[in-house]
Enzyme design. Sequence first.
Site, PDB file in Angstrom:
ATOM      1  N   LYS A 247       0.843  -1.198   0.000  1.00 27.80           N
ATOM      2  CA  LYS A 247       0.000   0.000   0.000  1.00 27.80           C
ATOM      3  C   LYS A 247       0.883   1.255   0.000  1.00 27.80           C
ATOM      4  CE  LYS A 247      -3.425   2.388   2.808  1.00 27.80           C
ATOM      5  NZ  LYS A 247      -4.376   2.357   3.897  1.00 27.80           N
TER       6      LYS A 247
ATOM      7  N   GLU B   4      10.635  -4.660   4.400  1.00 31.80           N
ATOM      8  CA  GLU B   4      10.724  -6.076   4.018  1.00 31.80           C
ATOM      9  C   GLU B   4      10.355  -6.254   2.544  1.00 31.80           C
ATOM     10  OE1 GLU B   4       9.113  -4.833   6.623  1.00 31.80           O
ATOM     11  OE2 GLU B   4       9.037  -6.229   8.336  1.00 31.80           O
TER      12      GLU B   4
ATOM     13  N   GLY C  56      -4.795  -1.760   4.953  1.00 32.10           N
ATOM     14  CA  GLY C  56      -3.985  -2.894   4.492  1.00 32.10           C
ATOM     15  C   GLY C  56      -4.631  -4.243   4.770  1.00 32.10           C
ATOM     16  N   ARG C  57      -5.128  -4.420   5.995  1.00 32.37           N
ATOM     17  CA  ARG C  57      -5.676  -5.731   6.359  1.00 32.37           C
ATOM     18  C   ARG C  57      -7.093  -5.940   5.843  1.00 32.37           C
ATOM     19  NH1 ARG C  57      -4.503  -2.424  10.422  1.00 32.37           N
ATOM     20  NH2 ARG C  57      -6.124  -1.635  11.817  1.00 32.37           N
TER      21      ARG C  57
ATOM     22  N   GLU D 280      -4.521  -6.585  14.910  1.00 33.87           N
ATOM     23  CA  GLU D 280      -4.034  -5.262  14.510  1.00 33.87           C
ATOM     24  C   GLU D 280      -5.178  -4.241  14.604  1.00 33.87           C
ATOM     25  OE1 GLU D 280      -0.502  -4.645  11.602  1.00 33.87           O
ATOM     26  OE2 GLU D 280      -2.252  -4.146  10.406  1.00 33.87           O
TER      27      GLU D 280
ATOM     28  N   HIS E  46      -4.274 -33.295  17.490  1.00 30.30           N
ATOM     29  CA  HIS E  46      -3.117 -34.098  17.889  1.00 30.30           C
ATOM     30  C   HIS E  46      -1.977 -33.228  18.373  1.00 30.30           C
ATOM     31  CE1 HIS E  46      -5.132 -37.659  16.339  1.00 30.30           C
ATOM     32  NE2 HIS E  46      -5.624 -36.817  15.445  1.00 30.30           N
TER      33      HIS E  46
ATOM     34  N   LYS F 147       9.532  -0.781  14.270  1.00 29.14           N
ATOM     35  CA  LYS F 147      10.131  -0.411  12.975  1.00 29.14           C
ATOM     36  C   LYS F 147      11.224   0.634  13.173  1.00 29.14           C
ATOM     37  CE  LYS F 147       5.989  -0.929  10.064  1.00 29.14           C
ATOM     38  NZ  LYS F 147       4.988  -0.205   9.296  1.00 29.14           N
TER      39      LYS F 147
HETATM   40  O1  F6P Z   1       3.335  -2.720   9.740  1.00 31.26           O
HETATM   41  C1  F6P Z   1       1.977  -3.001   9.650  1.00 31.26           C
HETATM   42  C2  F6P Z   1       1.465  -2.733   8.270  1.00 31.26           C
HETATM   43  O2  F6P Z   1       1.363  -1.358   8.076  1.00 31.26           O
HETATM   44  C3  F6P Z   1       0.134  -3.428   8.050  1.00 31.26           C
HETATM   45  O3  F6P Z   1      -0.925  -2.713   8.550  1.00 31.26           O
HETATM   46  C4  F6P Z   1       0.145  -3.593   6.576  1.00 31.26           C
HETATM   47  O4  F6P Z   1      -0.805  -4.529   6.149  1.00 31.26           O
HETATM   48  C5  F6P Z   1       1.565  -4.032   6.352  1.00 31.26           C
HETATM   49  O5  F6P Z   1       2.319  -3.265   7.283  1.00 31.26           O
HETATM   50  C6  F6P Z   1       2.107  -3.852   4.986  1.00 31.26           C
HETATM   51  O6  F6P Z   1       2.045  -2.511   4.573  1.00 31.26           O
HETATM   52  P1  F6P Z   1       2.225  -2.120   3.054  1.00 31.26           P
HETATM   53  O7  F6P Z   1       1.121  -2.732   2.278  1.00 31.26           O
HETATM   54  O8  F6P Z   1       2.182  -0.618   3.040  1.00 31.26           O
HETATM   55  O9  F6P Z   1       3.560  -2.638   2.596  1.00 31.26           O
END
Ligand code: F6P
Length: 532
Positions: free
Chosen positions: A194, A200, A252-253, A338, A369, A497
């Site tokens: 987003k 990452e 995002g979620r 979240e 199990h 972060k």
């Molecule tokens: O760090 C949390 C977050 O902001 C989530 O809410 C989001 O889904 C995820 O990181 C990834 O964010 P992006 O889509 O901006 O890479």
Amino acid sequence: MFADLRKHYAAIKDRRIEATLDADRAAAFAAQAGDLRLDFAKTQIDDRALSQLIDLLERTGVADKREAMFSGAAINDTEGRAVLHTALRNLDGGAVTVDGQDIMTEVRATLDRMADFATSMRDGSYAGQGGAITDVVNIGIGGSDLGPKMGTLALAPYHDGPRCHFVSNVDPADIAQTLRGLDPTTTLVIVASKTFTTIETMTNARTAKAWMSEGGGDVGRQFVALSTAADKTADFGIDPARVFGFADWVGGRYSMWGPIGLSLMIAIGPDAFRAFLRGGQAMDLHFRSAPWRENLPALLALVGLWHNQVCDHATRAVLPYDNNLSRLPAYLQQLEMESNGKGVSLDGVPLPFNSGPVVWGEPGTNGQHAFYQLIHQGTRVVPCEFLVAARGHDDTLHHQHRLLAANCLAQSEALMKGRTLEEAKKKLAGKFDGAALDRQAAHRVFPGNRPSITLTYPQLTPEVLGMLVALYEHRVFVEGVVLGINSYDQWGVELGKELATSLQPVVKGEKPATDKDGSTAALVGFLQGHGL
Ligand code: F6P
């Protein structure tokens, strides 16, 4: 806010659930929306508790806030944003306005572009350097990974497009093991972020770019971006023709319904993806119109509030007896934790009660199990949420599906009924006697009276998955409104972060660890001493 409910719970908590569980209760403590049926009869919620819980919905203005959300009010107060993931599935609904503009034109245009693109991937008309696209790698994390990954696994029986892979972790093992064996000339890389700043994702995207260039792929053609940040996708070198944008009113979620769902659409095709959206929209319509007593998201939320805030059960196990829902618990962990893992109310005042529960789980029968021992006999009560379909997707193996369903039903029954000492002794009669019988039987006692709910559906189709995901989204909304929190921000992820950024020069050895606490410095020392 929960005082009366807590008092009531204290009065009824030792009442056995099965004592009142006749056909009338089974019918009254259940509700259905389309193909999805919720049974919450195996809980301690009784008529009085339910009416007090429904009263909470009225007192906290859930109905008005629900309409505020659907109509585009900026209910995400700390970020000043509307919350309109529902617009992404508003396939045949009316206009939705944000800042005086109908956003539906843009939403439909983007969906059509996604469908054209997905079709060209699936029929081979859009080829990579080495020919038709055989593999799609979605690079994203959190909401940019969990939704499409969960959905792609859930709808595996509908998968007839290129193979889909998901890379999320910055751990090099994730991308290295995913790319190993893929052909860089026939792989499409989707960079899903987003913000297009998530470290990452951007690190993995650069690794994939280098892999593709070195392997003879065409980065210009074989990279796609899904993002709200058009400037940043351009800086990364992705052609605007291959950028699928969305607005900041999609959290995002909550984003798998739009561009972030592109990998799922490529896997199952635009028609099945639209069916998934239709399922979500059907749940929206139900949520907005059904009376509380029949309203699945409201009831699910009330069960959640009852177990967490009233009964003080700190965790909730999600147990799909549906192997294709193996990532549902992980998906729900982000969606619920979240969203509702907050410490202050909308006014910034510390909450006087617990916020959302710890959500965890695994598919059945695997969990049986592993951790069900604790669920049945451990000293803490874990409310369980079971999910099971009437049919799987392989008719020739229906006998196995029946075994799966029997296990699911048996678990909720066992949790409720338990086994008394007397019953345990009876089972052991003849094998032990005297003190040995007492001791052996004690180990075989199940307290029972442990609450669970069960969601059932005919089959896990795209529509049903859409209904299910939207159901959980609205549950989070309702719980958040009752708790008086903002379910749509996530400031709690920021500190880690920031500290990771400040630790980078330390782990690289460019800065001493002396300004860190003793434990962190010692951990850095150990890791550096072993090759970090
Ligand atoms: O760090 C949390 C977050 O902001 C989530 O809410 C989001 O889904 C995820 O990181 C990834 O964010 P992006 O889509 O901006 O890479």
